[in-house]
Design an enzyme around this catalytic site. Structure first.
Site, PDB file in Angstrom:
ATOM      1  N   GLY A 204       0.822  -1.196   0.000  1.00  0.00           N
ATOM      2  CA  GLY A 204       0.000   0.000   0.000  1.00  0.00           C
ATOM      3  C   GLY A 204       0.858   1.247   0.000  1.00  0.00           C
ATOM      4  N   CYS A 205       0.220   2.381   0.218  1.00  0.00           N
ATOM      5  CA  CYS A 205       0.921   3.660   0.105  1.00  0.00           C
ATOM      6  C   CYS A 205       1.632   3.985   1.409  1.00  0.00           C
ATOM      7  CB  CYS A 205      -0.040   4.760  -0.265  1.00  0.00           C
ATOM      8  SG  CYS A 205      -1.087   4.327  -1.644  1.00  0.00           S
TER       9      CYS A 205
END
Lengths: 111, 199, 531
Positions: A109-110
């Site tokens: 994910g980020c």
């Protein structure tokens, strides 16, 4: 992919050095992975690693960093309860480096 | 949206943002080229509108500017390292083709090579005559003025027109379909339906 | 039958060779990115052919995610050329934009110095036109009649080969689809579209990048990019709520979860309740909602705003991820949907949602459907609904990095350039000191953070370090000239990338944060002045 041998067992790691099979983890392995980065695991490191492992067993994911900070604050004192201290322990970032030693999968994910 | 596209077509708005040299030479090239085409209308329209006659005085100067801008564009393609890297043969080819057209065109302005303007005019009008194909079939083609430079000029123009639809020169029409430019920015207010999404 | 089988076998044999070759060529090598010296100037380098040809992201090899995504599981498929051309044909028919962009380029060179990866790496294949030429070569060879007739040689095309596949995989994963080149292109050619198409074609033949597709899989099947299960989300959000109540000493400030009948469904990237500095913005959002007195809720079903499906031309992935948000909105019977600080989430939410799941006539028509958190906050600030103490942010001189997907996405607030002015309006509303970075590095000309659109993985660290150069130079310029010491962001990828790049370039990581982190600091809770 590569594998390292630890306590007579061959253990598989992925390209980034995370465990492929999470059950392969042992304390000796954590020490070994850390020594590859020329890092010696102190009691403080173990505090983090053990917390990550117990959190993971309950939630199948690493805790968010604030939860980790708070836990460390509780067990190790207010002066150590901050992100900076965690980065001192794990220079590559607690989320990634500590997870790797603790045998947790890499966060996606980020982040 | 109309304003944005007009700005791009008429003044190369997007290009002006980043690449000054290319913007100026490119724009000068396209603009003078357009004026030249307008000027050539005098061979096709009768009576000749005043605007076109007025252009006549500056024609030589415009031709010079056009030629210089083209040469600058070629030099840029060769010298600018990054552009040179992506340039292919076709890119030079088109530039050289247009240079050839402009050069022969200007050559005809000098006394030595000047063709008979009235003959040219008649020739062109004959070609565009609705009955022209019939004349051809009847083996009575329009009589071309016997001038080598003029023939070169005309052949090159014909070649350009033939090459045009298959070459990168279609960018002129393609621009009008470019979705990053011709769409209105309103997907929250207006629902655009995706034609192939049936799920 | 027997004949069929034998031809099949021989095809298998050939392709196994092809697969082995491609796998060998794509073998992941760890490359370290060396940061450059920060001078404050963005220099256009001289080209160095093939300087970044060795930097390739890892391939996804795990069987289950590949099966769930519907891609080949054993690497390159035996009949890859056939599959490749079929897929390309399908995309050219579906996305006319891609076909047009392949057709109308004149190789004028305006884009050649605009890409942050070219500026960083000097590899000529990172010039947008050269990158797109990789696909145009195939297009000219197989999809124009001239190419079909005369072969690749006469149309400046290229035949399909394993080497070409490797070039595609290398350079279409050194593009962050930020669309800066498109701004300067006289025809508006959008290299991002070409990259998206190329990635989907690569996927169809079995070359699937790990980082982005692992996330697409998790977002579809678990519900968020991190793969956080429901109990973990609840644990994290409850922790945030406890912290908020503790630090503000206001007992009724809340982070509601799955509350039916709330006015607002708030979606944000899952990183916002996991990582730092993202989490600080979550505190900010909660304070704004609390102070405005608007009932809101987060959803464990739609626990992710981000939509990595946008990064490849596979409409199905994007739609499936986006669907969760609208399912949750209907289930919780909300009247408004608001999106948090995330770049591509905003682009999908604002530009594609209406097409995929609209019309939204069941939402409150007085507000944009859906709305961006900055539009929401600025509206409250303008109406005086929030009491702000700007001095709380006096230690900062703030600048703002326009995230590529926001800056070059939908205009906000219904006004032209709202996507630049609204976030700046929020910052000015909560800070006394604000300075912009140089004009050619912000707003529509903004540089990407260097890790967007699926390049944020650790395996891509070399490209990330190089891609961040323009932004780092611009920041160091205002830091030196104007004393700036805080970079405000509205995207989770930017936050993750820059909080890693700042220390790499010798700037403290604390200088990166979200806009709502600043809002959260300045807001005076409890001091309510009527709306």
């Amino acid at each position: 992919m590569r594998s390292i041998s630890c306590e007579g067992k061959s253990i598989e790691l992925d390209e980034d050095g995370y465990l492929t099979n999470l059950n392969d983890w042992s304390e000796a392995l954590a020490k070994m992975l850390a020594s590859e980065d020329s890092l010696e695991l102190t009691e403080a490191h173990w505090e983090v690693i053990n917390f990550l492992r117990s959190y993971y067993q309950q939630y199948q994911i690493a805790p968010m960093i604030k939860i980790l900070v708070k836990e460390i604050k509780k067990t190790m004192g207010a002066d150590k309860g901050n992100t900076k201290y965690l980065y001192q322990l794990f220079p590559d970032g607690p989320a990634k480096q500590a997870c790797r030693y603790a045998g947790l999968p890499k966060p996606t994910g980020c982040v | 949206m109309i304003m944005r596209m007009a700005g791009d077509v008429l003044f190369f708005r997007s290009l002006s943002k980043g690449t000054t040299f290319l913007f100026i030479t490119g724009w000068v090239f396209h603009f003078t080229f357009l004026l030249m085409i307008i000027r050539h209308l005098r061979y096709f329209i009768h009576p000749v509108p005043e605007l076109i006659t007025a252009l006549g005085g500056a024609a030589m100067f415009l031709g010079g500017v056009l030629l210089v801008s083209l040469i600058l564009l070629v030099i840029r393609r060769v010298l600018e390292q990054r552009t040179a890297y992506v340039t292919s043969f076709a890119d030079y080819f088109v530039l050289l083709l247009i240079i050839g057209i402009v050069f022969t065109g200007m050559l005809m302005r000098s006394e030595v090579y000047r063709p008979d303007i009235i003959a040219v005019n008649r020739f062109v009008l004959e070609l565009f005559d609705i009955k022209a194909p019939l004349h051809m079939l009847g083996m009575h083609p329009a009589v071309a003025p016997g001038n080598v430079v003029f023939m070169c000029h005309l052949s090159l123009v014909c070649f350009l027109l033939m090459y045009f639809p298959f070459s990168k020169l279609m960018h002129s029409a393609g621009y009008l379909f470019s979705p990053t430019r011709n769409m209105v920015n309103n997907p929250r207010d207006v629902r655009h339906v995706n034609p192939w999404d049936n799920s | 039958m027997a004949v069929d089988k034998s031809t099949d076998d021989s095809a298998q044999g050939d392709s196994n060779d092809a697969n082995t070759r491609v796998q060998e060529l794509l073998k992941f090598v760890k490359v370290k990115g060396k940061p450059v010296e920060l001078t404050g100037e963005i220099k256009i380098p001289k080209i160095k052919p093939n300087s970044f040809i060795n930097v390739k992201p890892q391939l996804l090899t795990a069987l289950e995610p590949l099966e769930r995504l519907g891609y080949p599981v054993n690497g390159l498929v035996p009949n890859w050329k056939e599959v490749f051309l079929k897929k390309m044909d399908e995309i050219l028919k579906k996305y006319r934009s891609v076909k047009l962009f392949l057709d109308i380029c004149v190789r004028c060179g305006a884009c050649t110095n605009k890409c942050h990866y070219f500026i960083g790496t000097a590899d000529p294949n990172n010039m947008p036109v050269a990158r797109a030429e990789l696909m145009r070569k195939v297009y000219r060879r197989y999809f124009t009649w001239q190419g079909k007739l005369f072969g690749s040689k006469y149309v400046n095309g290229s035949d399909l080969s394993e080497e070409l596949l490797v070039m595609w995989y290398t350079y279409f994963y050194q593009c962050s689809e930020c669309r800066r080149c498109s701004v300067f292109c006289p025809y508006g050619i959008d290299t991002a579209e070409i990259t998206m198409a190329a990635r989907e074609i690569l996927n169809s033949v079995g070359l699937v990048q790990k980082y982005a597709h692992e996330i697409i899989d998790k977002a579809q099947n678990i519900g968020n990019n991190l793969g956080m299960q429901k109990n973990a989300i609840i644990n994290a959000l409850e922790f945030v709520q406890d912290e908020l109540q503790e630090t503000t000493e206001i007992p009724d400030i809340r982070v509601p979860i799955d509350e039916e009948g709330a006015d607002v469904l708030f979606v944000t990237p899952s990183a916002d309740f996991f990582a730092s500095p993202h989490i600080e913005s979550l505190y900010g959002y909660a304070k704004v909602f609390h102070q405005a007195g608007i009932s809101w809720t987060m959803s464990t079903h739609a626990s992710e705003g981000g939509n990595f499906g946008l990064f490849i031309h596979n409409y199905g992935h994007m739609k499936k991820i986006n669907k969760r948000i609208w399912e949750a909105a209907r289930e919780l019977k909300v009247k408004r949907v608001i999106g948090g600080e995330c770049g591509h989430m905003w682009r999908v939410l604002s530009s594609y949602s209406n097409t995929m799941f609209g019309p939204f006539d069941w939402l409150d028509s007085r507000y944009p459907r859906p709305q961006h958190i900055c539009e929401f906050t600025l509206d409250l600030l303008k109406r005086g609904a929030l009491k702000i103490d700007k001095t709380a942010n006096d230690e900062f001189v703030v600048t703002m990095h326009d995230s590529c997907q926001v800056a070059r996405g939908l205009e906000m607030g219904g006004t032209k350039y709202g996507q630049f002015e609204i976030p700046r309006g929020v910052i000015r509303g909560v800070c006394n000191r604000y300075e912009d970075m140089p004009e050619n590095t912000i707003k529509e000309r903004t540089f990407c953070c260097g890790a967007g659109q699926g390049l944020l993985g650790d395996d891509m660290i070399a490209t990330r370090v190089k891609g961040a150069i323009p932004r780092m130079q611009a920041y160091s310029y205002v830091k030196r000239e104007k004393g700036v010491n805080f970079l405000a962001l509205i995207c989770a990828i930017c936050k993750a990338q820059l909080s890693k790049m700042f220390p790499t370039y010798g700037i403290p990581m604390e200088e990166v944060g979200g806009i709502h982190q600043l809002v959260g600091r300045a807001i005076v809770l409890g001091a309510k002045e009527g709306i």
